[in-house]
Design a protein around this motif. Structure first.
Motif, PDB file in Angstrom:
ATOM      1  N   THR A   1      78.108  29.017  25.687  1.00  0.00           N
ATOM      2  CA  THR A   1      77.022  29.102  26.817  1.00  0.00           C
ATOM      3  C   THR A   1      75.697  29.448  25.717  1.00  0.00           C
ATOM      4  OG1 THR A   1      78.170  30.353  28.348  1.00  0.00           O
ATOM      5  CG2 THR A   1      75.775  30.657  28.344  1.00  0.00           C
TER       6      THR A   1
ATOM      7  N   LEU B   1      73.016  37.373  32.158  1.00  0.00           N
ATOM      8  CA  LEU B   1      71.953  36.711  31.726  1.00  0.00           C
ATOM      9  C   LEU B   1      70.955  35.919  32.792  1.00  0.00           C
ATOM     10  CD1 LEU B   1      69.992  36.373  29.126  1.00  0.00           C
ATOM     11  CD2 LEU B   1      71.529  34.599  28.674  1.00  0.00           C
ATOM     12  N   ARG B   2      71.667  35.208  33.713  1.00  0.00           N
ATOM     13  CA  ARG B   2      71.285  34.665  34.950  1.00  0.00           C
ATOM     14  C   ARG B   2      70.648  35.576  35.906  1.00  0.00           C
ATOM     15  NH1 ARG B   2      75.479  30.549  34.874  1.00  0.00           N
ATOM     16  NH2 ARG B   2      74.511  28.622  34.088  1.00  0.00           N
TER      17      ARG B   2
ATOM     18  N   LEU C   1      71.186  29.990  25.598  1.00  0.00           N
ATOM     19  CA  LEU C   1      70.063  30.271  26.403  1.00  0.00           C
ATOM     20  C   LEU C   1      69.161  29.297  25.639  1.00  0.00           C
ATOM     21  CD1 LEU C   1      68.147  31.947  27.965  1.00  0.00           C
ATOM     22  CD2 LEU C   1      67.963  33.771  26.112  1.00  0.00           C
TER      23      LEU C   1
ATOM     24  N   CYS D   1      78.824  36.530  29.078  1.00  0.00           N
ATOM     25  CA  CYS D   1      77.515  37.122  29.801  1.00  0.00           C
ATOM     26  C   CYS D   1      76.693  36.311  30.190  1.00  0.00           C
ATOM     27  CB  CYS D   1      76.546  37.447  28.469  1.00  0.00           C
ATOM     28  SG  CYS D   1      77.530  38.892  27.848  1.00  0.00           S
ATOM     29  N   ALA D   2      77.166  35.166  30.535  1.00  0.00           N
ATOM     30  CA  ALA D   2      76.211  34.093  31.347  1.00  0.00           C
ATOM     31  C   ALA D   2      75.700  34.550  32.688  1.00  0.00           C
ATOM     32  CB  ALA D   2      76.915  32.782  31.448  1.00  0.00           C
ATOM     33  N   HIS D   3      76.674  35.293  33.489  1.00  0.00           N
ATOM     34  CA  HIS D   3      76.247  35.595  34.779  1.00  0.00           C
ATOM     35  C   HIS D   3      75.129  36.825  34.753  1.00  0.00           C
ATOM     36  CE1 HIS D   3      76.465  36.520  39.073  1.00  0.00           C
ATOM     37  NE2 HIS D   3      76.532  37.852  38.832  1.00  0.00           N
TER      38      HIS D   3
ATOM     39  N   HIS E   1      67.147  27.415  20.964  1.00  0.00           N
ATOM     40  CA  HIS E   1      68.534  27.449  21.383  1.00  0.00           C
ATOM     41  C   HIS E   1      69.456  28.499  21.072  1.00  0.00           C
ATOM     42  CE1 HIS E   1      68.489  22.895  23.192  1.00  0.00           C
ATOM     43  NE2 HIS E   1      67.308  23.565  23.379  1.00  0.00           N
TER      44      HIS E   1
ATOM     45  N   CYS F   1      72.777  37.771  22.866  1.00  0.00           N
ATOM     46  CA  CYS F   1      72.944  36.865  22.030  1.00  0.00           C
ATOM     47  C   CYS F   1      73.335  37.526  20.535  1.00  0.00           C
ATOM     48  CB  CYS F   1      71.718  35.752  21.730  1.00  0.00           C
ATOM     49  SG  CYS F   1      71.069  35.079  23.189  1.00  0.00           S
TER      50      CYS F   1
ATOM     51  N   VAL G   1      69.941  28.868  31.283  1.00  0.00           N
ATOM     52  CA  VAL G   1      71.304  29.291  30.705  1.00  0.00           C
ATOM     53  C   VAL G   1      72.070  28.096  30.779  1.00  0.00           C
ATOM     54  CG1 VAL G   1      73.426  30.490  31.112  1.00  0.00           C
ATOM     55  CG2 VAL G   1      71.108  31.823  31.218  1.00  0.00           C
TER      56      VAL G   1
ATOM     57  N   GLU H   1      75.696  26.153  30.071  1.00  0.00           N
ATOM     58  CA  GLU H   1      76.960  26.600  29.793  1.00  0.00           C
ATOM     59  C   GLU H   1      77.695  25.148  29.418  1.00  0.00           C
ATOM     60  OE1 GLU H   1      79.225  29.633  32.271  1.00  0.00           O
ATOM     61  OE2 GLU H   1      77.666  29.135  33.628  1.00  0.00           O
TER      62      GLU H   1
ATOM     63  N   VAL I   1      75.138  32.573  23.663  1.00  0.00           N
ATOM     64  CA  VAL I   1      75.070  33.811  24.210  1.00  0.00           C
ATOM     65  C   VAL I   1      76.559  34.329  24.181  1.00  0.00           C
ATOM     66  CG1 VAL I   1      75.059  34.553  26.484  1.00  0.00           C
ATOM     67  CG2 VAL I   1      73.484  32.774  25.937  1.00  0.00           C
TER      68      VAL I   1
END
Lengths: 161, 447
Positions: free
Chosen positions: A55, A19-20, A57, A15-17, A8, A89, A47, A49, A11
């Motif tokens: 967030t 990464l996805r 990973l 940056c979540a989008h 775990h 990350c 990912v 959130e 992030v």
């Protein structure tokens, strides 16, 4: 005996989008980067959130390899996958430095208490069992109208005595 | 009990309650000139039908929905568009692998790329004459208004509300808390021991900006699309009626069974709507004709599928309490279905006549992936969730899966091989905005 591994890693905010998008673009099935690590039953990247206010990973796997061996395989056998995902990350040292990257991953390991799947058999035995199951499934409808003696003969011919 | 307040004047019609007209036209339009198109939208707004109760049923209803390309063409800004889920932005054709639209159902074989159209005007009415007038009037109205009619599909209810394979369709619609006063069995079985009877679903399962079955509002697009809008799934599904009938007779002949029983086992209901789980040996008109009974059944008492096969079509698409936890799981994967058949019915005893026929499948959901795509991918095109391995839906068929359907019993038997009787020939994901959002879109584009 199979092992469960879960990493775990927080992030970077925002940056979540990205990464996805990286994860969505990864090949799956036999072409999956994880398939290059021998003995991997199952592995995935998610990912998540809203975990501890940020967030995360999540990399989780069920594997024949013990944790450290799996992490090294991840760093050395999956092309540039680790850099593509964990460079988003904080603190990621880069996969070129395998010992440091492995230590960083171990810092983020959590102990799973519930596995997505778990097996008491190694991967090759699971695959053998699945292949046998597939043959049995294919045989059943083909043989459903046979008389008992013919069914027994067909079964023995297909699966042996 | 919490009082649920829904501004029905802000919700487009046919979402929360079905219009129940016998005829429909689906007109797909493309935007050329954005200002002219907005002017046309503004002129249309007063005649868009809302969810408000009618004093008298109107002669005609009109509702509007937009593809992602359509929202962009009408000036919706990138920040707002990014707030829509990836499945909607990508469009249905791009989701073909998820949906099992492969082989003859692949988008490369579709009649036309509906996802490339910008907006869909759906018209419901009672007479073919009026429907024709509406379509003619639409073509005249959009000419010179920066819009082009991409194409028009028409659909019509068949006798007794049946679909082309001959089964009464559309019976199992979910009840919605604060909206539906339908028979109680139209909801979901209770999730907890202290609940009695059937529980209606939360309106947030179908409308954005309201609490869903989890008790809080689910993900919604950004304002002005954050309240009282919903996603619309549109699919044109061609049905091979002659092939289905021949398949049923063939499979029955192999087992020495009544073809009607084989057809019922595939679907999970007899043709008149009688649920197999209530009447496994024959249709029962007393059940089929009683709205309070025809949906008042559960699968938990038929865990082994001896009455209704675990993989039967209606049991897959709405497993009720079969997955445990009452309806807590199933309730998160329901859809409001508003489809209608198209094409002429094929008379009994007649072989394939070359006419195309099938179903215009329309469904409204708050979450395309959790509701529509999940049911299609995990419940129809796979059997894993039900302990059926790779068995897929025996009615929808297709090339994927094990190629068989398991009919539990003593002894069990298999419908095998499965044919392909339903082929996707067009499809699109659309957004049906609330009326306030529609006005914003018509006036300034919502950037």
């Amino acid at each position: 005996m199979a092992f469960q591994v879960a990493v775990h890693a927080p992030v970077f905010p925002g940056c979540a989008h990205e990464l996805r998008t990286v994860i969505a673009g990864l090949p799956t099935g036999a072409a999956s980067p994880f398939a290059a690590i021998a003995g991997t039953h199952y592995a995935r990247l998610v990912v998540a959130e809203g975990v501890r206010g940020g967030t995360v990973l999540v990399c989780s796997a069920v594997t024949d390899a013990p944790e450290e061996e799996f992490l090294v395989g991840l760093l050395t056998r999956t092309a540039d996958l680790p850099d593509r995902v964990w460079s988003l990350c904080p603190g990621w040292p880069g996969q070129v430095d395998v010992p440091r990257a492995a230590a960083w991953l171990k810092q983020h390991v959590v102990r799973p208490t519930l596995a997505f799947c778990t097996h008491d058999a190694p991967l090759d035995r699971v695959q053998e069992a699945l292949a046998l199951r597939a043959r049995l499934i294919a045989f059943a409808p083909r043989a459903q109208d046979l008389a008992p003696a013919d069914l027994q003969a067909a079964f023995l011919q297909e699966f042996g005595p | 009990m919490t009082r649920i307040t829904i501004d029905l004047a802000d919700v487009q019609g046919n979402v929360l309650r079905p219009f129940a007209y016998p005829l429909a036209a689906y007109a797909f339009l493309s935007v050329g000139d954005v200002d002219a198109a907005r002017a046309w939208l503004r002129s249309l707004l007063p005649s868009v039908t809302t969810a408000q109760p009618w004093a008298e049923k109107p002669e005609v209803t009109r509702t509007l929905a937009f593809t992602c390309a359509g929202l962009r063409a009408l000036g919706v800004g990138p920040d707002v568009l990014r707030s829509f889920p990836a499945a909607f932005v990508e469009g249905m054709a791009a989701r073909a692998d998820v949906l099992g639209d492969t082989g003859p159902s692949a988008p490369t074989h579709w009649d036309r790329p509906d996802g490339e159209a910008h907006l869909l005007l759906t018209v419901h009415t009672r007479s073919f004459e009026r429907l024709g007038e509406e379509v003619d009037a639409l073509r005249a109205a959009v000419a010179g208004h920066g819009l082009e009619v991409h194409h028009v599909e028409s659909a019509h209810r068949l006798l007794e509300g049946r679909e082309h394979f001959g089964f009464v369709d559309g019976m199992g619609q979910p009840a919605i808390a604060g909206v539906t006063t339908a028979p109680p069995s139209q909801g979901s079985p209770p999730s907890h021991w202290w609940q009695r009877g059937w529980q209606p679903l939360a309106v947030g399962e179908f409308l954005h900006g309201h609490a869903d079955n989890d008790g809080v509002p689910g993900p919604a697009p950004a304002a002005p699309f954050d309240r009282n809008g919903t996603f619309m799934v549109y699919r044109k599904l061609a049905q091979d009626v002659a092939g289905f009938r021949a398949h049923v007779v063939d499979q029955a002949g192999r087992r020495g069974l009544d073809p009607e029983l084989v057809a019922a086992k595939l679907v999970g209901r007899w043709r008149d709507g009688t649920p197999l789980v209530l009447s496994p040996d024959q249709p029962d008109p007393r059940i089929a004709g009683d709205p309070a009974r025809v949906n008042d059944f559960r699968y938990a008492d038929d865990e082994d599928g001896y009455r209704c096969p675990i993989g039967a079509h209606v049991r897959r698409t709405n497993p009720r309490d079969a997955l445990g936890f009452g309806a807590a799981i199933t309730g998160r994967h329901r859809m409001l279905r508003r489809g209608m058949p198209y094409g002429p019915p094929l008379p009994e005893g007649v072989g394939d006549d070359g006419h195309e026929r099938g179903l215009i499948f329309v469904a409204f959901v708050a979450d395309l992936v959790r509701q529509f795509e999940f049911v299609q991918a995990s419940w129809c095109n796979d059997g894993n969730a039900f302990g059926l391995g790779a068995d897929c839906d025996g009615v929808l068929g297709g090339d994927a899966g094990s190629g068989k359907m398991t009919v539990q019993g003593d002894p069990p038997w298999f419908v095998s091989p499965l044919g392909r009787f339903v082929t996707t020939t067009a499809g699109a994901y659309l957004y049906t905005p609330g009326m306030r959002a529609l006005r914003t879109l018509a006036e300034e584009g919502a950037s």
